[in-house]
Write a protein that holds these residues in place. Structure first.
Motif, PDB file in Angstrom:
ATOM      1  N   TRP A 115      12.099  10.339   4.343  1.00  0.00           N
ATOM      2  CA  TRP A 115      11.405   9.314   5.122  1.00  0.00           C
ATOM      3  C   TRP A 115      10.317   9.949   5.992  1.00  0.00           C
ATOM      4  O   TRP A 115      10.328  11.154   6.257  1.00  0.00           O
ATOM      5  N   ARG A 116       9.369   9.099   6.397  1.00  0.00           N
ATOM      6  CA  ARG A 116       8.289   9.519   7.292  1.00  0.00           C
ATOM      7  C   ARG A 116       7.783   8.265   7.989  1.00  0.00           C
ATOM      8  O   ARG A 116       7.389   7.301   7.338  1.00  0.00           O
ATOM      9  N   GLU A 117       7.861   8.288   9.309  1.00  0.00           N
ATOM     10  CA  GLU A 117       7.455   7.093  10.057  1.00  0.00           C
ATOM     11  C   GLU A 117       6.004   7.244  10.470  1.00  0.00           C
ATOM     12  O   GLU A 117       5.690   7.759  11.529  1.00  0.00           O
ATOM     13  N   ASP A 118       5.109   6.780   9.576  1.00  0.00           N
ATOM     14  CA  ASP A 118       3.694   7.041   9.758  1.00  0.00           C
ATOM     15  C   ASP A 118       2.853   5.783   9.660  1.00  0.00           C
ATOM     16  O   ASP A 118       1.628   5.852   9.691  1.00  0.00           O
ATOM     17  N   GLY A 119       3.494   4.639   9.477  1.00  0.00           N
ATOM     18  CA  GLY A 119       2.746   3.389   9.384  1.00  0.00           C
ATOM     19  C   GLY A 119       1.834   3.317   8.190  1.00  0.00           C
ATOM     20  O   GLY A 119       0.751   2.726   8.248  1.00  0.00           O
ATOM     21  N   GLU A 120       2.245   3.934   7.072  1.00  0.00           N
ATOM     22  CA  GLU A 120       1.408   3.910   5.868  1.00  0.00           C
ATOM     23  C   GLU A 120       1.550   2.588   5.124  1.00  0.00           C
ATOM     24  O   GLU A 120       2.528   1.880   5.284  1.00  0.00           O
ATOM     25  N   ARG A 121       0.566   2.310   4.285  1.00  0.00           N
ATOM     26  CA  ARG A 121       0.659   1.135   3.425  1.00  0.00           C
ATOM     27  C   ARG A 121       1.709   1.368   2.352  1.00  0.00           C
ATOM     28  O   ARG A 121       1.837   2.477   1.818  1.00  0.00           O
ATOM     29  N   ALA A 135      10.051 -14.076  -8.795  1.00  0.00           N
ATOM     30  CA  ALA A 135       9.358 -15.251  -9.342  1.00  0.00           C
ATOM     31  C   ALA A 135       8.190 -15.676  -8.456  1.00  0.00           C
ATOM     32  O   ALA A 135       8.338 -15.862  -7.243  1.00  0.00           O
ATOM     33  N   GLY A 136       7.026 -15.811  -9.065  1.00  0.00           N
ATOM     34  CA  GLY A 136       5.848 -16.315  -8.358  1.00  0.00           C
ATOM     35  C   GLY A 136       5.220 -15.340  -7.386  1.00  0.00           C
ATOM     36  O   GLY A 136       4.346 -15.727  -6.607  1.00  0.00           O
ATOM     37  N   LEU A 137       5.629 -14.091  -7.430  1.00  0.00           N
ATOM     38  CA  LEU A 137       5.138 -13.129  -6.432  1.00  0.00           C
ATOM     39  C   LEU A 137       4.087 -12.164  -6.989  1.00  0.00           C
ATOM     40  O   LEU A 137       3.618 -11.284  -6.275  1.00  0.00           O
ATOM     41  N   GLY A 138       3.728 -12.337  -8.239  1.00  0.00           N
ATOM     42  CA  GLY A 138       2.624 -11.539  -8.774  1.00  0.00           C
ATOM     43  C   GLY A 138       3.014 -10.123  -9.134  1.00  0.00           C
ATOM     44  O   GLY A 138       4.181  -9.746  -9.114  1.00  0.00           O
ATOM     45  N   ASP A 139       1.981  -9.326  -9.451  1.00  0.00           N
ATOM     46  CA  ASP A 139       2.206  -7.953  -9.921  1.00  0.00           C
ATOM     47  C   ASP A 139       2.711  -7.034  -8.812  1.00  0.00           C
ATOM     48  O   ASP A 139       3.460  -6.098  -9.059  1.00  0.00           O
ATOM     49  N   TYR A 140       2.238  -7.287  -7.590  1.00  0.00           N
ATOM     50  CA  TYR A 140       2.649  -6.405  -6.482  1.00  0.00           C
ATOM     51  C   TYR A 140       2.535  -7.145  -5.159  1.00  0.00           C
ATOM     52  O   TYR A 140       1.878  -8.186  -5.053  1.00  0.00           O
ATOM     53  N   ILE A 141       3.210  -6.566  -4.142  1.00  0.00           N
ATOM     54  CA  ILE A 141       3.121  -7.076  -2.772  1.00  0.00           C
ATOM     55  C   ILE A 141       2.636  -5.919  -1.910  1.00  0.00           C
ATOM     56  O   ILE A 141       3.205  -4.817  -1.960  1.00  0.00           O
ATOM     57  N   ASP A 142       1.605  -6.149  -1.137  1.00  0.00           N
ATOM     58  CA  ASP A 142       1.102  -5.106  -0.242  1.00  0.00           C
ATOM     59  C   ASP A 142       1.655  -5.299   1.158  1.00  0.00           C
ATOM     60  O   ASP A 142       1.616  -6.401   1.711  1.00  0.00           O
ATOM     61  N   ILE A 143       2.141  -4.214   1.733  1.00  0.00           N
ATOM     62  CA  ILE A 143       2.619  -4.223   3.114  1.00  0.00           C
ATOM     63  C   ILE A 143       1.728  -3.259   3.901  1.00  0.00           C
ATOM     64  O   ILE A 143       1.720  -2.056   3.612  1.00  0.00           O
ATOM     65  N   PRO A 144       0.940  -3.784   4.840  1.00  0.00           N
ATOM     66  CA  PRO A 144      -0.090  -2.952   5.477  1.00  0.00           C
ATOM     67  C   PRO A 144       0.452  -1.705   6.172  1.00  0.00           C
ATOM     68  O   PRO A 144      -0.147  -0.640   6.092  1.00  0.00           O
ATOM     69  N   GLN A 145       1.600  -1.847   6.844  1.00  0.00           N
ATOM     70  CA  GLN A 145       2.183  -0.692   7.544  1.00  0.00           C
ATOM     71  C   GLN A 145       3.683  -0.702   7.353  1.00  0.00           C
ATOM     72  O   GLN A 145       4.353  -1.707   7.625  1.00  0.00           O
ATOM     73  N   GLU A 146       4.223   0.407   6.908  1.00  0.00           N
ATOM     74  CA  GLU A 146       5.675   0.483   6.701  1.00  0.00           C
ATOM     75  C   GLU A 146       6.118   1.941   6.861  1.00  0.00           C
ATOM     76  O   GLU A 146       5.304   2.856   6.764  1.00  0.00           O
ATOM     77  N   GLU A 147       7.398   2.118   7.111  1.00  0.00           N
ATOM     78  CA  GLU A 147       7.964   3.462   7.129  1.00  0.00           C
ATOM     79  C   GLU A 147       8.120   3.924   5.692  1.00  0.00           C
ATOM     80  O   GLU A 147       8.600   3.169   4.853  1.00  0.00           O
ATOM     81  N   MET A 148       7.717   5.172   5.408  1.00  0.00           N
ATOM     82  CA  MET A 148       7.859   5.688   4.053  1.00  0.00           C
ATOM     83  C   MET A 148       9.319   6.018   3.777  1.00  0.00           C
ATOM     84  O   MET A 148       9.962   6.726   4.547  1.00  0.00           O
ATOM     85  N   TYR A 149       9.849   5.460   2.705  1.00  0.00           N
ATOM     86  CA  TYR A 149      11.150   5.857   2.170  1.00  0.00           C
ATOM     87  C   TYR A 149      10.883   6.398   0.776  1.00  0.00           C
ATOM     88  O   TYR A 149      10.278   5.712  -0.052  1.00  0.00           O
ATOM     89  N   GLY A 150      11.319   7.656   0.524  1.00  0.00           N
ATOM     90  CA  GLY A 150      10.988   8.287  -0.747  1.00  0.00           C
ATOM     91  C   GLY A 150      12.201   8.794  -1.507  1.00  0.00           C
ATOM     92  O   GLY A 150      13.293   8.971  -0.953  1.00  0.00           O
TER      93      GLY A 150
END
Ligand code: ZN
Length: 241
Positions: A115-121, A135-150
């Motif tokens: 994890w990295r708390e950097d407010g990345e997209r 359903a109905g949510l398209g190819d992707y959802i963008d979240i402008p700022q989130e904690e990175m979980y890898g």
């Protein structure tokens, strides 16, 4: 549908900026807006507040968001929640609930991640467009700022992988996963660090409601489970009679 929202209480200024009504209350309101009955059960340093067997025994789905107080949750509540999932209740674990006691019990592995708390997209790519949660949510959802979980994420191979998250730092993560446990379904969803207003994004709200409806039991939650000796019916034996 009756839903319980187990959510850690956090009145910090940054959290209040993202969710003035409180994170747990906001999550409960998403479900109420969708026509469900949602009861908030705050998690504090004293454990879960407001819990009763009656509430759990009527619940069809539970949401769980926790971070600092995982170890404070009462052992008997963990036992009862896990048991009810095995008997058919749906459960949704959000963000840092990957280290909550009921998640680890149900999953059976470490839940570890990077994890990295950097407010990345974060861009949540749907890898199963036919899945009801997407359903109905398209190819992707963008979240402008989130904690990175890898990755690597210490989970078993999901029964259904619905979303993979990509972060600006280049990491990817199994961000939306369904597991079947006993008669119940479990959905893990990584976004939702408490200082970013992720759950206010319309697509994320829709996803959470669809996830709730997907993991909900399609028949009444079973009574106590056990190994039953079965000698009431046997094709071969009856044929010989
Ligand atoms: Zn976080």
């Amino acid at each position: 549908m009756k839903v319980l929202v187990f959510c850690e209480k956090n009145d910090g200024a940054e959290v209040r900026a993202a969710y003035p009504e409180g994170l747990g209350e906001y999550l409960a309101q998403i479900l109420r807006d969708a026509g469900h009955t949602a009861t908030l059960l705050p998690i504090t340093a004293s454990g879960v507040e407001g819990f009763s067997d009656e509430l759990l025994n009527e619940a069809e789905v539970a949401f769980w968001w926790g971070h600092m107080y995982h170890s404070c949750v009462q052992a008997d509540i963990v036992d009862k929640v896990v048991d009810r999932v095995h008997r058919g209740m749906g459960i949704i674990f959000l963000h840092s609930a990957h280290l909550s006691q009921p998640f680890l019990r149900l999953i059976g592995t470490t839940g570890f991640l990077t994890w990295r708390e950097d407010g990345e997209r974060e861009r949540l790519w749907c890898v199963d467009p036919s899945h009801p949660i997407a359903a109905g949510l398209g190819d992707y959802i963008d979240i402008p700022q989130e904690e990175m979980y890898g990755e690597p994420f210490g989970i078993p191979t999901p029964d259904e992988l619905v979303y993979i998250g990509w972060f600006e730092g280049g990491e990817v993560f199994r961000a939306g996963c369904v597991f079947k446990r006993g008669l119940g379904k479990l959905f893990y969803f990584n976004p939702g660090h408490e200082t970013y207003p992720t759950y206010r994004i319309p697509a994320v709200r829709k996803l959470l409601v669809q996830a709730c409806e997907y993991v909900a039991p399609k028949q009444p939650v079973s009574g106590p489970l056990g190994c039953g000796h079965r000698d009431d019916f046997c094709i071969d034996r009856n044929a010989k009679k």
